[in-house]
Design a protein around this motif. Structure first.
Motif, PDB file in Angstrom:
ATOM      1  N   LEU A 257       0.836  -1.193   0.000  1.00 15.51           N
ATOM      2  CA  LEU A 257       0.000   0.000   0.000  1.00 15.51           C
ATOM      3  C   LEU A 257       0.877   1.251   0.000  1.00 15.51           C
ATOM      4  O   LEU A 257       1.983   1.259   0.554  1.00 15.51           O
ATOM      5  CB  LEU A 257      -0.912   0.033   1.227  1.00 15.51           C
ATOM      6  N   LEU A 258       0.361   2.292  -0.605  1.00 14.32           N
ATOM      7  CA  LEU A 258       0.962   3.622  -0.512  1.00 14.32           C
ATOM      8  C   LEU A 258       0.061   4.421   0.416  1.00 14.32           C
ATOM      9  O   LEU A 258      -1.088   4.726   0.080  1.00 14.32           O
ATOM     10  CB  LEU A 258       1.046   4.278  -1.892  1.00 14.32           C
ATOM     11  N   VAL A 259       0.567   4.755   1.596  1.00 16.98           N
ATOM     12  CA  VAL A 259      -0.231   5.356   2.658  1.00 16.98           C
ATOM     13  C   VAL A 259       0.154   6.823   2.793  1.00 16.98           C
ATOM     14  O   VAL A 259       1.344   7.161   2.878  1.00 16.98           O
ATOM     15  CB  VAL A 259      -0.013   4.627   3.998  1.00 16.98           C
ATOM     16  N   ALA A 260      -0.855   7.694   2.828  1.00 18.36           N
ATOM     17  CA  ALA A 260      -0.606   9.133   2.985  1.00 18.36           C
ATOM     18  C   ALA A 260      -0.122   9.431   4.392  1.00 18.36           C
ATOM     19  O   ALA A 260      -0.578   8.819   5.370  1.00 18.36           O
ATOM     20  CB  ALA A 260      -1.871   9.923   2.681  1.00 18.36           C
ATOM     21  N   VAL A 261       0.823  10.350   4.511  1.00 16.27           N
ATOM     22  CA  VAL A 261       1.328  10.778   5.811  1.00 16.27           C
ATOM     23  C   VAL A 261       0.436  11.899   6.310  1.00 16.27           C
ATOM     24  O   VAL A 261       0.363  12.973   5.683  1.00 16.27           O
ATOM     25  CB  VAL A 261       2.789  11.265   5.706  1.00 16.27           C
ATOM     26  N   SER A 262      -0.274  11.646   7.444  1.00 10.28           N
ATOM     27  CA  SER A 262      -1.175  12.660   7.988  1.00 10.28           C
ATOM     28  C   SER A 262      -0.354  13.707   8.737  1.00 10.28           C
ATOM     29  O   SER A 262       0.574  13.397   9.475  1.00 10.28           O
ATOM     30  CB  SER A 262      -2.188  12.010   8.929  1.00 10.28           C
ATOM     31  N   LEU A 263      -0.719  14.964   8.557  1.00 11.67           N
ATOM     32  CA  LEU A 263      -0.016  16.054   9.217  1.00 11.67           C
ATOM     33  C   LEU A 263      -0.390  16.111  10.692  1.00 11.67           C
ATOM     34  O   LEU A 263      -1.519  15.798  11.089  1.00 11.67           O
ATOM     35  CB  LEU A 263      -0.369  17.377   8.546  1.00 11.67           C
ATOM     36  N   ASP A 264       0.553  16.503  11.525  1.00  8.34           N
ATOM     37  CA  ASP A 264       0.322  16.668  12.961  1.00  8.34           C
ATOM     38  C   ASP A 264      -0.320  18.040  13.178  1.00  8.34           C
ATOM     39  O   ASP A 264       0.369  19.068  13.223  1.00  8.34           O
ATOM     40  CB  ASP A 264       1.648  16.564  13.721  1.00  8.34           C
ATOM     41  N   ARG A 265      -1.647  18.063  13.293  1.00 14.30           N
ATOM     42  CA  ARG A 265      -2.359  19.323  13.407  1.00 14.30           C
ATOM     43  C   ARG A 265      -1.995  20.072  14.688  1.00 14.30           C
ATOM     44  O   ARG A 265      -1.954  21.307  14.716  1.00 14.30           O
ATOM     45  CB  ARG A 265      -3.870  19.070  13.362  1.00 14.30           C
ATOM     46  N   ARG A 266      -1.744  19.317  15.789  1.00 17.65           N
ATOM     47  CA  ARG A 266      -1.395  19.969  17.051  1.00 17.65           C
ATOM     48  C   ARG A 266      -0.060  20.714  16.922  1.00 17.65           C
ATOM     49  O   ARG A 266       0.073  21.881  17.316  1.00 17.65           O
ATOM     50  CB  ARG A 266      -1.306  18.929  18.171  1.00 17.65           C
ATOM     51  N   ALA A 267       0.926  20.051  16.324  1.00 13.24           N
ATOM     52  CA  ALA A 267       2.229  20.690  16.148  1.00 13.24           C
ATOM     53  C   ALA A 267       2.136  21.876  15.191  1.00 13.24           C
ATOM     54  O   ALA A 267       2.783  22.913  15.395  1.00 13.24           O
ATOM     55  CB  ALA A 267       3.241  19.667  15.622  1.00 13.24           C
ATOM     56  N   GLU A 268       1.309  21.735  14.164  1.00 16.59           N
ATOM     57  CA  GLU A 268       1.130  22.837  13.217  1.00 16.59           C
ATOM     58  C   GLU A 268       0.502  24.044  13.893  1.00 16.59           C
ATOM     59  O   GLU A 268       0.934  25.185  13.672  1.00 16.59           O
ATOM     60  CB  GLU A 268       0.252  22.364  12.057  1.00 16.59           C
ATOM     61  N   MET A 269      -0.509  23.800  14.766  1.00 14.94           N
ATOM     62  CA  MET A 269      -1.158  24.896  15.479  1.00 14.94           C
ATOM     63  C   MET A 269      -0.187  25.566  16.447  1.00 14.94           C
ATOM     64  O   MET A 269      -0.141  26.803  16.548  1.00 14.94           O
ATOM     65  CB  MET A 269      -2.371  24.360  16.242  1.00 14.94           C
ATOM     66  N   GLN A 270       0.616  24.777  17.152  1.00 12.84           N
ATOM     67  CA  GLN A 270       1.578  25.344  18.086  1.00 12.84           C
ATOM     68  C   GLN A 270       2.633  26.176  17.356  1.00 12.84           C
ATOM     69  O   GLN A 270       3.052  27.233  17.838  1.00 12.84           O
ATOM     70  CB  GLN A 270       2.243  24.223  18.891  1.00 12.84           C
ATOM     71  N   THR A 271       3.059  25.707  16.202  1.00  7.24           N
ATOM     72  CA  THR A 271       4.045  26.462  15.421  1.00  7.24           C
ATOM     73  C   THR A 271       3.489  27.807  14.987  1.00  7.24           C
ATOM     74  O   THR A 271       4.159  28.844  15.090  1.00  7.24           O
ATOM     75  CB  THR A 271       4.479  25.640  14.198  1.00  7.24           C
ATOM     76  N   LYS A 272       2.251  27.809  14.508  1.00  6.83           N
ATOM     77  CA  LYS A 272       1.633  29.071  14.103  1.00  6.83           C
ATOM     78  C   LYS A 272       1.457  30.003  15.288  1.00  6.83           C
ATOM     79  O   LYS A 272       1.632  31.224  15.170  1.00  6.83           O
ATOM     80  CB  LYS A 272       0.285  28.795  13.445  1.00  6.83           C
ATOM     81  N   GLY A 273       1.097  29.451  16.465  1.00  7.69           N
ATOM     82  CA  GLY A 273       0.948  30.276  17.662  1.00  7.69           C
ATOM     83  C   GLY A 273       2.250  30.935  18.070  1.00  7.69           C
ATOM     84  O   GLY A 273       2.289  32.118  18.421  1.00  7.69           O
ATOM     85  N   LEU A 274       3.349  30.163  18.015  1.00  4.50           N
ATOM     86  CA  LEU A 274       4.653  30.722  18.357  1.00  4.50           C
ATOM     87  C   LEU A 274       5.067  31.810  17.369  1.00  4.50           C
ATOM     88  O   LEU A 274       5.631  32.839  17.766  1.00  4.50           O
ATOM     89  CB  LEU A 274       5.703  29.606  18.388  1.00  4.50           C
ATOM     90  N   GLU A 275       4.792  31.595  16.100  1.00  6.22           N
ATOM     91  CA  GLU A 275       5.135  32.603  15.088  1.00  6.22           C
ATOM     92  C   GLU A 275       4.332  33.883  15.323  1.00  6.22           C
ATOM     93  O   GLU A 275       4.866  34.995  15.216  1.00  6.22           O
ATOM     94  CB  GLU A 275       4.865  32.055  13.684  1.00  6.22           C
ATOM     95  N   THR A 276       3.046  33.736  15.674  1.00  6.79           N
ATOM     96  CA  THR A 276       2.221  34.917  15.950  1.00  6.79           C
ATOM     97  C   THR A 276       2.732  35.667  17.174  1.00  6.79           C
ATOM     98  O   THR A 276       2.799  36.912  17.176  1.00  6.79           O
ATOM     99  CB  THR A 276       0.758  34.501  16.159  1.00  6.79           C
ATOM    100  N   ALA A 277       3.113  34.932  18.224  1.00 14.70           N
ATOM    101  CA  ALA A 277       3.629  35.575  19.439  1.00 14.70           C
ATOM    102  C   ALA A 277       4.932  36.328  19.154  1.00 14.70           C
ATOM    103  O   ALA A 277       5.137  37.448  19.649  1.00 14.70           O
ATOM    104  CB  ALA A 277       3.854  34.521  20.524  1.00 14.70           C
ATOM    105  N   ARG A 278       5.803  35.730  18.358  1.00 11.84           N
ATOM    106  CA  ARG A 278       7.053  36.413  18.009  1.00 11.84           C
ATOM    107  C   ARG A 278       6.768  37.672  17.193  1.00 11.84           C
ATOM    108  O   ARG A 278       7.453  38.694  17.341  1.00 11.84           O
ATOM    109  CB  ARG A 278       7.969  35.467  17.235  1.00 11.84           C
ATOM    110  N   GLY A 279       5.753  37.622  16.333  1.00 11.72           N
ATOM    111  CA  GLY A 279       5.389  38.806  15.564  1.00 11.72           C
ATOM    112  C   GLY A 279       4.888  39.926  16.449  1.00 11.72           C
ATOM    113  O   GLY A 279       5.277  41.097  16.281  1.00 11.72           O
ATOM    114  N   TYR A 280       4.022  39.593  17.448  1.00 11.65           N
ATOM    115  CA  TYR A 280       3.531  40.601  18.391  1.00 11.65           C
ATOM    116  C   TYR A 280       4.675  41.198  19.199  1.00 11.65           C
ATOM    117  O   TYR A 280       4.738  42.411  19.437  1.00 11.65           O
ATOM    118  CB  TYR A 280       2.497  39.985  19.335  1.00 11.65           C
ATOM    119  N   GLU A 281       5.591  40.350  19.637  1.00 15.59           N
ATOM    120  CA  GLU A 281       6.730  40.819  20.423  1.00 15.59           C
ATOM    121  C   GLU A 281       7.598  41.790  19.620  1.00 15.59           C
ATOM    122  O   GLU A 281       8.019  42.845  20.114  1.00 15.59           O
ATOM    123  CB  GLU A 281       7.569  39.628  20.885  1.00 15.59           C
ATOM    124  N   LYS A 282       7.859  41.445  18.372  1.00 18.19           N
ATOM    125  CA  LYS A 282       8.671  42.319  17.513  1.00 18.19           C
ATOM    126  C   LYS A 282       7.975  43.652  17.289  1.00 18.19           C
ATOM    127  O   LYS A 282       8.612  44.727  17.336  1.00 18.19           O
ATOM    128  CB  LYS A 282       8.935  41.622  16.179  1.00 18.19           C
TER     129      LYS A 282
END
Length: 533
Positions: A459-484
């Motif tokens: 089988l060729l199985v799709a790799v599911s994205l880690d939504r929790r890690a993706e959300m945390q990454t976006k949150g950290l990027e937003t916080a760094r933007g506010y800080e700057k």
């Protein structure tokens, strides 16, 4: 592949006879130069298969041209010629193309006709002799003796019995002498124009000399003559003329950075809308070709898709034909654009639709990709591969372009599924009897395909994205933007409070002009802890 293995197992005496009908060892040494004459004699006496004397892959590769040559009826001559072309790194096209040689070459004029005929003669086994004969005739219609020599060197090996294979020394001497006389005459005329100090005559003199030098193959000298025209160009049309002459020479010299530098000057001046409309097809076509050779396929596709009026484009067929624009634009768009861009930029493009009517199979291939018929799209393109391998601009890029299109088809086919059986992938994309697994592994490792291969269940199985890690990454990027942003605001306020801001001309604000009094009031409010107005 089967044809290659059978040829590799053929007795060496049979291959020698095909390569050299006289029965000597010259034909054997053509495709087996590392074998000594004594070894070849012994192998021929014992009827030894060729594959036992050299590695199997080498035997198959070297023996294949013999089978091709035998089928074409000129075994020895074509074998020798295509062996030499293969050694020089040329692409050898064994399949018969769909194009008609006479109809194809009639789409062009100027020096590109010879370039295309010579390339077809050096690459296509079925069209070799006809193309080389046409190349010799085309060279003799011009004044470039070196081009005639290049075509004659090829045809005297590929088809020595043809009339064109006989060197025409009288024509070469006559043409060479006439070229020297004409060069001397034009140089004297130019010298007279310079003595008279008439700028327009000097410009025309440089142009005539450059055109003559270009026609006899002196491209470097022609480029210098065209560059000297620029100093005497007094109008916008003169500047356009200089740029087009330089671009024509640079294309023949394959100097693509210089082509892009000059093509940008065409629309850099103050042109009216009508002039821009007239010059756009030339500018977009030339820049597309330059981007293609620079392997910037997306930029090249955009240029070809924006070529504009087909009737105007057809007047520049000394560079490329409207059929070429349709082919280049469609293939490069398939290789570099997603489905939505293909629909908007290609299929829904009113101007480019006129070009697609000249090459309906390109339109069909794009439509099949947009509609999800990926296997049919690849099959359509594969059937025209021999034609594209005979194109002077596409030949070296076809493997990369086809590989990108194929990868896109596989990725798009897999996107709707969470898992797909390898058998269904093989049925859709693999050649009969072959597996797609190695290609999928390469795509996964390169990051083009987000999947895993389950070898147990196939089988060729799709790799599911880690939504929790993706959300945390976006949150950290937003916080760094506010800080700057907060730090920048604090720094700004501190600069104003310390009276370190550089004051320019008064600027209008919503509440009135910004004056010195406004800065004083703002500073006072900041010191008092109040919010500035």
């Amino acid at each position: 592949m089967a044809g290659k293995s059978q040829a590799g197992q053929a007795p060496i005496a049979q291959l020698c006879q095909a390569a050299d009908p006289s029965g000597g060892l010259q034909g054997c040494q053509t495709f087996a130069p590392e074998l000594s004459p004594s070894t070849l004699d012994e192998a021929a006496d014992t009827n030894t298969p060729f594959a036992t004397l050299v590695p199997s892959t080498t035997a198959a590769a070297r023996a294949t041209p013999i089978n091709m040559a035998g089928q074409s009826g000129q075994s020895g001559q074509l074998l020798t010629f295509f062996t030499a072309m293969d050694n020089q790194g040329n692409v050898i096209v064994r399949e018969a193309p769909k194009l008609d040689l006479d109809l194809y070459i009639s789409n062009y004029r100027g020096r590109t006709r010879f370039e295309r005929l010579l390339l077809i003669g050096q690459s296509s086994v079925p069209l070799c002799v006809d193309a080389l004969k046409a190349a010799v005739a085309e060279a003799k219609r011009g004044k470039d003796v070196q081009r005639y020599r290049d075509a004659w060197e090829c045809i005297r090996i590929a088809a020595p019995n043809e009339q064109e294979a006989q060197w025409d020394q009288a024509w070469a001497d006559k043409t060479d002498k006439a070229n020297k006389v004409e060069t001397h005459r034009l140089e004297l005329e130019l010298k007279g124009y310079k003595n008279n100090l008439v700028k327009e005559s000097i410009r025309i003199g440089h142009r005539d000399l450059g055109q003559h030098l270009e026609s006899i193959g002196e491209l470097v000298a022609a480029s210098d003559a065209y560059v000297r025209m620029r100093g005497d160009a007094s109008t916008q049309s003169h500047i356009l003329d200089v740029s087009k002459h330089l671009i024509g020479v640079m294309i023949q010299r394959r100097d693509w950075p210089s082509v892009l530098a000059n093509v940008n000057k065409i629309l850099a001046g103050s042109l009216s809308e009508d002039d821009i409309k007239v010059q756009q097809p030339y500018q977009k076509m030339v820049s597309g070709i330059a981007h293609l050779h620079s392997e910037k396929y997306y930029d090249a596709a955009k240029s070809f898709l924006e070529t504009g009026d087909l009737a105007i484009c057809q007047t520049y067929n000394e560079i490329a034909s409207p059929n070429d624009v349709a082919t280049y634009g469609g293939l490069l768009a398939l290789a570099s654009m997603d489905r939505s861009e293909l629909q908007a930029r290609v299929l829904d493009n009113a101007n480019f639709r006129n070009y697609l009517e000249l090459e309906p199979h390109i339109r069909k291939a794009v439509s099949m990709f947009v509609n999800g018929r990926y296997a049919a799209c690849l099959a359509m393109l594969e059937s025209y591969r021999p034609d594209y391998l005979l194109d002077v601009h596409l030949q070296k890029h076809i493997p990369a372009i086809y590989a990108q299109i194929r990868s896109k088809c596989i990725v798009q086919y897999f996107i709707p599924f969470s898992c797909v059986t390898l058998d269904s992938m093989n049925e859709a994309f693999a050649k009969p009897g072959e597996s797609l697994e190695a290609e999928l592994i390469t795509m996964i490792r390169s990051g083009r395909l987000q999947a895993r291969i389950n070898t147990i269940d196939r089988l060729l199985v799709a790799v599911s994205l880690d939504r929790r890690a993706e959300m945390q990454t976006k949150g950290l990027e937003t916080a760094r933007g506010y800080e700057k942003e907060a730090l920048e605001r604090i720094r700004r306020m501190s600069l104003i409070a310390a009276n370190l801001e550089v004051k320019g001309n008064p600027r209008e604000r919503a509440g009135g002009p910004v004056t010195d009094q406004w800065y004083e009031d703002t500073r006072r409010q900041l010191n008092a802890g109040e919010a500035p107005a």
